[in-house]
Design a protein around this motif. Structure first.
Motif, mmCIF file in Angstrom:
data_model
loop_
_atom_site.group_PDB
_atom_site.id
_atom_site.type_symbol
_atom_site.label_atom_id
_atom_site.label_comp_id
_atom_site.label_asym_id
_atom_site.label_seq_id
_atom_site.Cartn_x
_atom_site.Cartn_y
_atom_site.Cartn_z
ATOM 1 N N ARG A 69 3.527 1.671 -4.424
ATOM 2 C CA ARG A 69 2.870 2.667 -5.264
ATOM 3 C C ARG A 69 3.655 3.959 -5.387
ATOM 4 O O ARG A 69 3.298 4.821 -6.185
ATOM 5 C CB ARG A 69 1.501 2.961 -4.685
ATOM 6 C CG ARG A 69 0.609 1.721 -4.734
ATOM 7 C CD ARG A 69 -0.659 1.914 -3.959
ATOM 8 N NE ARG A 69 -1.341 3.136 -4.350
ATOM 9 C CZ ARG A 69 -2.443 3.576 -3.761
ATOM 10 N NH1 ARG A 69 -2.969 2.883 -2.771
ATOM 11 N NH2 ARG A 69 -3.003 4.676 -4.151
ATOM 12 N N THR A 70 4.687 4.099 -4.593
ATOM 13 C CA THR A 70 5.378 5.392 -4.583
ATOM 14 C C THR A 70 6.765 5.337 -5.191
ATOM 15 O O THR A 70 7.570 6.225 -4.971
ATOM 16 C CB THR A 70 5.523 5.900 -3.135
ATOM 17 O OG1 THR A 70 5.921 4.801 -2.323
ATOM 18 C CG2 THR A 70 4.237 6.465 -2.642
ATOM 19 N N HIS A 90 0.813 -1.214 0.000
ATOM 20 C CA HIS A 90 0.000 0.000 0.000
ATOM 21 C C HIS A 90 0.848 1.267 0.000
ATOM 22 O O HIS A 90 0.546 2.217 -0.704
ATOM 23 C CB HIS A 90 -0.911 -0.022 1.227
ATOM 24 C CG HIS A 90 -1.870 1.121 1.273
ATOM 25 N ND1 HIS A 90 -2.725 1.420 0.232
ATOM 26 C CD2 HIS A 90 -2.126 2.049 2.231
ATOM 27 C CE1 HIS A 90 -3.452 2.472 0.541
ATOM 28 N NE2 HIS A 90 -3.102 2.876 1.747
ATOM 29 N N ASN A 91 1.911 1.277 0.814
ATOM 30 C CA ASN A 91 2.692 2.509 0.939
ATOM 31 C C ASN A 91 3.872 2.574 -0.016
ATOM 32 O O ASN A 91 4.146 3.607 -0.599
ATOM 33 C CB ASN A 91 3.218 2.653 2.373
ATOM 34 C CG ASN A 91 2.096 2.758 3.384
ATOM 35 O OD1 ASN A 91 1.031 3.276 3.076
ATOM 36 N ND2 ASN A 91 2.333 2.245 4.568
ATOM 37 N N GLN A 92 4.585 1.460 -0.110
ATOM 38 C CA GLN A 92 5.863 1.535 -0.816
ATOM 39 C C GLN A 92 5.752 1.291 -2.311
ATOM 40 O O GLN A 92 6.280 2.055 -3.118
ATOM 41 C CB GLN A 92 6.846 0.540 -0.198
ATOM 42 C CG GLN A 92 7.035 0.726 1.294
ATOM 43 C CD GLN A 92 7.477 2.122 1.670
ATOM 44 O OE1 GLN A 92 8.060 2.823 0.853
ATOM 45 N NE2 GLN A 92 7.186 2.547 2.881
#
Lengths: 217, 217, 217, 217
Positions: free
Chosen positions: A117-118, A113-115
């Motif tokens: 996608r960024t 979810h956090n990593q």
DNA sequence: AATGAATGAGCATTCATTCAT
DNA sequence: GATGAATGAATGCTCATTCAT
């Protein structure tokens, strides 16, 4: 989690799992860039060259993590759902399975979810695929529910897509909320979302929709 | 894009804005760690030492970006909402303003949504503050709506919080979806979410809630 | 120390003195390399370009500091000594003046003793010149004392040089000791050294010298 | 100088010594701040990351140098002195060993005498410890000499400390003089200082001290 | 007489990655 | 199957120095 005893000479598969466990943990907590191969190797109880021997590069290692965690998440949701059951029941079971899995694998969830996608295309694409799969499952459920309800109004294709996206987005957001807020169980979270979502969907399917006020008047 | 003509000798305030613009763009696209001060300086048409002279460090620069973008977003939502209006109208206006702003400032939105939350306390706290402000606004609206509807059932405190979180989460997720999917307007996105959410809320407020099936039977 | 009021428009000489004061203080405390022109300018209450306008470069500024402080030290010693007096009296007065000055200008003394000698030829040469002047004065005093004492034994040229060096070295070392040890007065320090040195010299001049033991036997 | 052949793949201990040799040389000649890790690595025939891998940071590297050189110097002096011998003999032997070592390791001596003391607490403390050890040894010797001489007059505690400091200071200063003046041997230097010091001490111990002239009259 | 604006060059430090064994 | 030894290439940051006003 069960491992990384510094013992020597394990079969490849085991070592590989240890490394990926360490990698998921490190990536999940530090982020892709901030995680160093040194730390991962250390946490896995292995020398750096071995990590490279088995997993080739940081990028491939990260991709492998994403894939593994995405697969595990989808599998968990699938395992929780009973294919023949009514749509609402399937959604409910799926949500529960989803929140439970996210709560039990916070680092894995953070990776997805956090990593992922960024950090640019190679990784975002990987996670987007999983997301698409889930969104399409939810889209299918909404359609099924509409058919089951024998509803009269038709929901436009794109609108269903939007709804599915909203639902999945809300779920993702709540998963993070649940992981960070102590004392909230997965079941509670699922219930909240289910109430929020299902009632709305029912209304929509029955043609009762919220009318935007006449433009600025 | 608005600015950064390599002209020399600008007053400090102007240069500072150029730098922050460049920083938001770079951080938003590359991520905090992957963004290099060299690239930011180059994009701003300025030498690196000047960036340090005005903004002190990468960390402070990033914090300044978060603060600026968070402030701009909140201001945009505030400006879109008419304080005295009915709750549903306020929610609708707020959502539209939110989606519009996110669509018009994709890098700023990425900084807030993707980057700030994944790089440790100093930054996450900053954006959490903004989020809390929005969640509390939405929480208030849900309460107001309940009162306006003169509804009989009472919504538990925590449940309202969960709902607000779900709504904000859905909105955040949809903002990303809207930014990445071509041809979807902010108004459309807002309408989808409003339909999804408001009808569901109405149902809840009237005591019609989805009942979880009797356990596994 | 008396200055650096941020008032504008001072005559050049005054400004220059403020800058050099700031420079001596900064160089003395931080060292040549660690002292930054920024800090010096700030401490002097002046903008950096002005420092460059008046003193050209860090190197020249440092050289100027060394020269000024060396000059002040030599002048102080000279002022303390009465030319016609007996040699021991001259040495005593000179030592007292030396220790007093070093104690009253610790930063200046640090510049000369610690910094100038550790940063390469341009600076070391400058301070070596001053040192040579003092050594030669002491050498002269030792010779005068020998003549006064009408001593029979002759002291070799080089030996006198060595003695002078040893005396000056001891003095320099004691100056540091005195500056760093609280509660020790310049007069005390001077007395210690004088006792140590003069008696030894007297002995030497009278031919009583310490005989190195027969080689390792 | 002895080593650093660019051969690859040496055991860690060897490389570490090569690096420290290079560091001592560079620090000694350029000073702490002016010495660059690049230069040190180059001189050691090694890449910079390896220096960091083994020695962690510039600060730690410098500290390690100080410690090594201080240890070597103390060891050299200890090795030169015969514990049971008469005090004058011990002093004489110690001085010779000291001057010899300083002459044979000019860069190491420069690190201790010029650099370590001028770059702030962490380093100054390290060298101060060594100096204290030597001063206390000399203090002990002076006391022993007084006892041996069965002298009548007593030397005040603080005076002895001052004398020891003066002696050590003179020695340090002469070491620099010897290193910079061609053609002066360590033995000669030691003899000069011994004559200067011992005779003076003898006089003092016998109560013959230099009387400061009646104050300014 | 004095400064705000700006930079080229260098430095300590870190990291992903590879050999040779 | 596994590792100690080693590095090229960045990256964040600082500093002495100079214009244009």
């Amino acid at each position: 989690m069960g491992g990384a005893v510094k013992g020597k000479r394990m079969p490849r598969a085991v070592r590989e799992r240890q490394m990926m466990d360490a990698a998921v943990q490190t990536f999940g907590q530090r982020g892709y860039r901030a995680a160093s191969m040194d730390e991962i190797a250390g946490l896995a109880g292995v020398s750096k060259p071995l990590v490279y021997l088995y997993l080739n590069s940081k990028e491939e290692l990260f991709t492998a993590c994403i894939r593994r965690e995405a697969g595990a998440l989808v599998a968990a949701v699938r395992a929780g759902v009973e294919p023949g059951a009514p749509a609402d029941r399937q959604l409910w079971d799926g949500l529960r399975a989803f929140f439970t899995h996210a709560a039990e694998h916070p680092d894995g969830w953070a990776v997805l979810h956090n990593q992922a996608r960024t950090h640019g295309e190679p990784f975002a694409a990987e996670v987007a695929r999983m997301r698409a799969e889930i969104v399409s499952f939810v889209t299918y459920l909404i359609g099924a529910a509409a058919r089951e309800a024998d509803c009269d109004s038709e929901l436009a294709e794109r609108e269903v897509g939007g709804l599915a996206h909203a639902l999945v987005g809300a779920a993702e957001s709540l998963a993070g909320w649940g992981n960070e807020t102590p004392g909230v169980t997965a079941k509670e979270t699922a219930a909240t979302l289910m109430n929020f979502a299902w009632a709305g969907l029912e209304n929509l399917m029955n043609g009762r929709r919220w009318a935007p006020p006449s433009p600025r008047g």
